[in-house]
Motif scaffolding. Structure first.
Motif, PDB file in Angstrom:
ATOM      1  N   ASN B  62     -11.511  -6.292  12.201  1.00 51.04           N
ATOM      2  CA  ASN B  62     -10.482  -6.859  11.314  1.00 51.04           C
ATOM      3  C   ASN B  62     -10.425  -8.386  11.397  1.00 51.04           C
ATOM      4  OD1 ASN B  62      -9.193  -7.201  13.697  1.00 51.04           O
ATOM      5  ND2 ASN B  62      -7.254  -6.307  13.051  1.00 51.04           N
ATOM      6  N   ASP B  87      -8.003 -11.036   4.137  1.00 58.71           N
ATOM      7  CA  ASP B  87      -6.646 -10.520   3.953  1.00 58.71           C
ATOM      8  C   ASP B  87      -6.657  -9.086   3.434  1.00 58.71           C
ATOM      9  OD1 ASP B  87      -5.426 -12.689   4.950  1.00 58.71           O
ATOM     10  OD2 ASP B  87      -5.069 -13.682   3.035  1.00 58.71           O
ATOM     11  N   ARG B  90      -7.564  -6.877   6.369  1.00 59.28           N
ATOM     12  CA  ARG B  90      -6.510  -6.772   7.375  1.00 59.28           C
ATOM     13  C   ARG B  90      -5.361  -5.889   6.919  1.00 59.28           C
ATOM     14  NH1 ARG B  90      -6.372 -12.935   9.510  1.00 59.28           N
ATOM     15  NH2 ARG B  90      -8.051 -12.726  11.038  1.00 59.28           N
ATOM     16  N   SER B  91      -5.097  -5.885   5.616  1.00 55.70           N
ATOM     17  CA  SER B  91      -3.992  -5.022   5.206  1.00 55.70           C
ATOM     18  C   SER B  91      -4.446  -3.565   5.070  1.00 55.70           C
ATOM     19  CB  SER B  91      -3.354  -5.542   3.919  1.00 55.70           C
ATOM     20  OG  SER B  91      -4.328  -5.697   2.937  1.00 55.70           O
ATOM     21  N   MET B  95      -3.843  -2.290  13.571  1.00 55.50           N
ATOM     22  CA  MET B  95      -4.350  -2.509  14.925  1.00 55.50           C
ATOM     23  C   MET B  95      -3.217  -2.413  15.939  1.00 55.50           C
ATOM     24  SD  MET B  95      -7.038  -5.073  16.356  1.00 55.50           S
ATOM     25  CE  MET B  95      -7.434  -5.186  18.071  1.00 55.50           C
ATOM     26  N   LEU B 114       8.592  -6.017   8.021  1.00 53.28           N
ATOM     27  CA  LEU B 114       8.151  -7.379   7.728  1.00 53.28           C
ATOM     28  C   LEU B 114       6.883  -7.451   6.878  1.00 53.28           C
ATOM     29  CD1 LEU B 114       8.710 -10.464   9.358  1.00 53.28           C
ATOM     30  CD2 LEU B 114       6.321  -9.920   9.659  1.00 53.28           C
ATOM     31  N   ALA B 115       5.822  -6.815   7.362  1.00 51.48           N
ATOM     32  CA  ALA B 115       4.553  -6.943   6.646  1.00 51.48           C
ATOM     33  C   ALA B 115       4.586  -6.282   5.267  1.00 51.48           C
ATOM     34  CB  ALA B 115       3.415  -6.386   7.496  1.00 51.48           C
ATOM     35  N   TRP B 118       6.508  -8.752   3.005  1.00 54.43           N
ATOM     36  CA  TRP B 118       5.956 -10.086   2.758  1.00 54.43           C
ATOM     37  C   TRP B 118       4.508 -10.067   2.314  1.00 54.43           C
ATOM     38  CZ3 TRP B 118       8.828 -14.370   2.355  1.00 54.43           C
ATOM     39  CH2 TRP B 118      10.128 -14.293   2.855  1.00 54.43           C
ATOM     40  N   VAL B 119       3.752  -9.033   2.708  1.00 52.45           N
ATOM     41  CA  VAL B 119       2.342  -9.001   2.317  1.00 52.45           C
ATOM     42  C   VAL B 119       2.145  -8.104   1.094  1.00 52.45           C
ATOM     43  CG1 VAL B 119       0.009  -8.459   3.067  1.00 52.45           C
ATOM     44  CG2 VAL B 119       1.636  -9.424   4.687  1.00 52.45           C
ATOM     45  N   LYS B 121       4.600  -6.969  -0.806  1.00 57.49           N
ATOM     46  CA  LYS B 121       5.673  -7.206  -1.788  1.00 57.49           C
ATOM     47  C   LYS B 121       6.413  -5.917  -2.154  1.00 57.49           C
ATOM     48  CE  LYS B 121       4.059 -11.475  -2.430  1.00 57.49           C
ATOM     49  NZ  LYS B 121       4.423 -12.267  -1.268  1.00 57.49           N
ATOM     50  N   ARG B 163       4.673   0.358  13.203  1.00 60.46           N
ATOM     51  CA  ARG B 163       4.604  -0.888  12.443  1.00 60.46           C
ATOM     52  C   ARG B 163       3.282  -0.983  11.686  1.00 60.46           C
ATOM     53  NH1 ARG B 163       4.693  -6.549  15.606  1.00 60.46           N
ATOM     54  NH2 ARG B 163       2.649  -5.829  16.269  1.00 60.46           N
ATOM     55  N   SER B 164       2.191  -0.600  12.346  1.00 63.45           N
ATOM     56  CA  SER B 164       0.900  -0.631  11.648  1.00 63.45           C
ATOM     57  C   SER B 164       0.876   0.384  10.518  1.00 63.45           C
ATOM     58  CB  SER B 164      -0.234  -0.307  12.618  1.00 63.45           C
ATOM     59  OG  SER B 164      -0.277  -1.254  13.635  1.00 63.45           O
ATOM     60  N   MET B 167       2.047  -0.278   6.875  1.00 65.74           N
ATOM     61  CA  MET B 167       1.178  -0.940   5.903  1.00 65.74           C
ATOM     62  C   MET B 167       0.259   0.071   5.229  1.00 65.74           C
ATOM     63  SD  MET B 167       1.707  -4.139   5.492  1.00 65.74           S
ATOM     64  CE  MET B 167       0.232  -5.036   5.038  1.00 65.74           C
TER      65      MET B 167
END
Ligand SMILES: Nc1ncnc2c1ncn2[C@@H]1O[C@H](COP(=O)(O)OP(=O)(O)OP(=O)(O)O)[C@@H](O)[C@H]1O
Ligand SMILES: [Mg+2]
Lengths: 434, 256
Positions: B62, B87, B90-91, B95, B114-115, B118-119, B121, B163-164, B167
């Protein structure tokens, strides 16, 4: 043989702590009279405090509030049978007579409401930044406050601050628009170049023209009439508000992988930190005129504000860098692995933590900056210390010393102590238990 | 458990393709001629002695580390120095780290939201629902409003996994997820990972948990000195290792 086995049958209930551990008496016994050396120390310190207070307090409480000159003070004190040569009591008449001057300098007294209003609005504008509970709507006030404050204090045409403010809107619109059609780097460049052109070439003729069409304005005040704590707060708050963001950018620049950016930031920080503030202030008051185009009338207070801000920014950059260095590398990696880009990672993950770690250092820098504003008296600005020298040159108050400087010091202490208290409140609020 | 594993399917679709990949740290040649093809749905355990380059290998996937030679393709996207590609990858790739790396200034729920917000949307409300869904999945929805510092290590690692997952990654990388944990917490994290495998996630796991490798992995890779020395199905790998280094490593790790 020792019997090793044990099984508890009944559970011991909770009991109140013994009196020697709880209550006021317990506290005193434990902390001040726990053993003989501690008791002796307590008594010595108490004696010291009492003897200092017993000589200072009579001096402070002296019935000289209404006196009009130093000689008058001394005769009042002599009549009371006190030592008439300064040791017998303070001469507070000088504060009564000059306190407005110490606060406002030579600002016209019929317009005092303008700086006072500006000061109260400052409180409102800061509230949403400082306290969680404050209404978010106040942030609009925060955004326009610098221009409003400028106009309130200096007065003059209202179009000047408005057109300067418009420059920021142009920067924003330019960024959004160019970003859409030509990418983010061009967007950033546009957001710097467009407002610069606007400020340098358009603001002045445009505001003059608007003023001739719609003459809205207030009585203009010359910079040399500003002084006292108003001046100190003006310079201090500007420096504080601007040095933090500039310092953050410098700290990030110093950590950057781009060698040129990094070099520029390092040079700037090391140069500014390596030069005394006084030198920078002299540069502001004399040398800068040589470099500026002839005929340009760049206000001295503005120049001083810029120098003080730059000076504090360099220190701030190092304080923030300390906070950044304290963050484990894993935080950057976690942000990266979630797909956050550099600026989002900085804004959401890195800065909130780095700044929190740096709060004590940041506030120390703020306090240092605020006290350093007294140095401007050396280049002739009438800050509280400059005014004190002025007052002491007056025949009536010639020879007065402690009362003036004590008063000035006391006011400075109130400001600085509030900042320090606020920072402790902030640290407690941001604590998340780790 | 062993039965569950048999049912896990591996598709023919390629998830990660690494060809002739080389990496140096300065003059030190950490990864040498790595060739690896991972199909969708595979659970790969990577083992090897300390310093053999296991972490570096999965961090290259990644782009936490750059590689200098060779080709890495993740989900059809070639990993180049182009930031857009990085990017995207990574999304798509989640990890988990040895030290969890939760964001200590945010609550558990905020960490998870968060991700996506912000990533990706994702609207706030939807992100919150997703976050709660995955927190339930790792069995700690009741901790949502606490801060990471108030949780135990095992709970923190499960939050990191949630959290991972928020996404919605198609591939998950784990770098020694249990080696910073006390023994009684290792199981709760491994259970979470087993469940993830059962849901069909493509997983690359660096770990010393050989029990996990036996039960969950469909392939075990042994690395030493920056190279892939041996790879095989878990039964073959553990019961019938071919290379001498593998034998030595296994005897050390299983020997007591
Ligand atoms: N940023 C770096 N700069 C230089 N050398 C590095 C760096 N990161 C790792 N190395 C070196 O690369 C080699 C491989 O490191 P890596 O972390 O991938 O090993 P590992 O197999 O994960 O070991 P461990 O089981 O201890 O985690 C080690 O010799 C290490 O010292
Ligand atoms: Mg490792």
């Amino acid at each position: 043989m020792v019997d090793l086995s044990f099984v508890r049958k009944d559970i011991v209930p909770q009991r109140a702590a013994p009196l020697s551990e709880a209550g006021i008496v317990g506290w005193f016994r434990k902390n001040m009279f726990s053993d003989i050396p501690n008791t002796i120390l307590t008594i010595i310190v108490l004696y010291f405090i009492i003897s200092v207070l017993s000589s200072i307090l009579p001096w402070v409480f002296s019935p000289t509030w209404y006196s009009g000159s130093l000689t008058e003070c001394r005769s009042i004190l002599a009549e009371l049978g006190r030592d008439g040569h300064g040791g017998g009591g303070a001469c507070w008449g000088v504060i009564r007579e000059r306190w407005l001057q110490l606060l406002f300098g030579f600002y016209p007294s019929e317009l005092y409401w303008r700086p006072i209003l500006a000061f109260f609005l400052l409180g409102l504008a800061l509230a949403p930044v400082l306290f969680e509970g404050a209404s978010r709507k106040l942030l609009y006030l925060t955004a326009v406050y610098p221009f409003l404050c400028f106009w309130l204090i200096w007065g003059g045409s209202i179009w000047f601050p408005i057109t300067v403010f418009a420059g920021f809107i142009i920067a924003y619109v330019g960024f959004v628009y160019v970003n859409k059609i030509a990418g983010s780097l061009s967007g950033v460049i546009a957001s710097i170049v467009l407002p610069l052109i606007w400020w340098l070439f358009i603001v002045s003729p445009l505001s003059t023209m608007l003023f001739s069409i719609l003459p809205i304005g207030s009585e203009a005040i010359d910079s040399d009439r500003l002084g006292g704590f108003m001046l100190a707060v003006l310079i201090g708050v500007t420096g504080i508000a601007l040095s933090l963001p500039i310092g953050i950018l410098l700290a990030l620049g110093r950590q950057s992988d781009l060698p040129i950016l990094k070099g520029v930031c390092v040079c700037f920080i090391e140069f500014i930190r390596g030069v005394p503030l006084i030198t920078l202030l002299f540069v502001a008051s004399t040398l800068l005129n040589i470099f500026l185009p002839p005929g340009s009338n760049f206000d001295l207070i503005l120049r001083v504000m810029i120098m003080v801000t730059l000076f504090a920014s360099a220190y701030m950059a190092e304080v923030v860098r300390g906070g950044l260095a304290a963050l484990p590398k894993g935080q950057y990696e976690a942000a990266d692995s979630l797909g956050l880009d550099y600026w989002k990672a900085q804004r959401l993950i890195i800065m909130p933590q780095a700044l929190k770690i740096s709060i004590p250092g940041i506030v120390s820098t703020f306090i240092g900056l605020f006290k350093d504003t007294t140095l401007v008296s050396i280049i002739g600005l009438l800050d509280p210390l400059g005014l004190s020298t002025n007052i002491r040159a007056d025949m009536a108050w010639n020879g007065i010393l402690w009362e003036l400087y004590g008063f000035v010091g006391f006011i400075f202490f109130i400001f600085c102590f509030s900042m320090s208290r606020y920072s402790m409140y902030l640290e407690r609020r941001l604590a998340t238990g780790h | 458990m062993a039965n569950a594993k048999k049912q896990l399917e591996v598709s023919d679709e390629v998830a990660i393709q690494i060809t002739k990949m080389n990496k140096w740290f300065g003059s030190f040649h950490v990864l040498r001629d790595i060739d690896l093809k991972v199909n969708r749905g595979e659970r790969i355990v990577i083992a090897g002695p300390s310093g053999s380059g296991k972490s570096t290998l999965i961090r290259c996937i990644n782009a936490l580390e750059e590689h200098q030679e060779g080709l890495i393709t993740v989900d059809g996207t070639v990993l180049s120095s182009d930031l857009k590609n990085i990017d995207t990858i990574r999304s798509e790739v989640g990890m988990c780290f040895q030290h969890f790396n939760l964001f200590p200034h945010l609550t558990i729920l905020e960490n998870c939201m968060l991700a996506p917000v912000w990533v990706r949307k994702v609207p706030q409300k939807e992100a919150m629902e997703t976050a709660m869904h995955f927190l339930e999945k790792v069995k700690i929805p009741e901790q949502a409003n606490k801060y990471p510092g108030q949780l135990s290590g095992g709970q923190q690692q499960r939050v990191a996994i949630a959290r991972s997952l928020c996404m919605k990654p198609r591939i998950m990388l784990f770098d020694e997820p249990t080696s910073a944990l006390d023994p009684e917490m290792i199981k709760e994290v491994l259970d979470t990972m087993v469940q993830l495998a059962e849901d069909g996630m493509t997983m690359l796991v660096v770990t010393h948990e050989m029990g996990f490798a036996r039960e969950v992995a469909n392939r075990v890779i042994f690395m030493d000195e920056g190279q892939i020395i041996e790879q095989n199905e878990p039964e073959q790998f553990f019961d019938n290792p071919q290379n001498d280094r593998t034998k030595l490593f296994l005897s050390q790790i299983l020997g007591h």
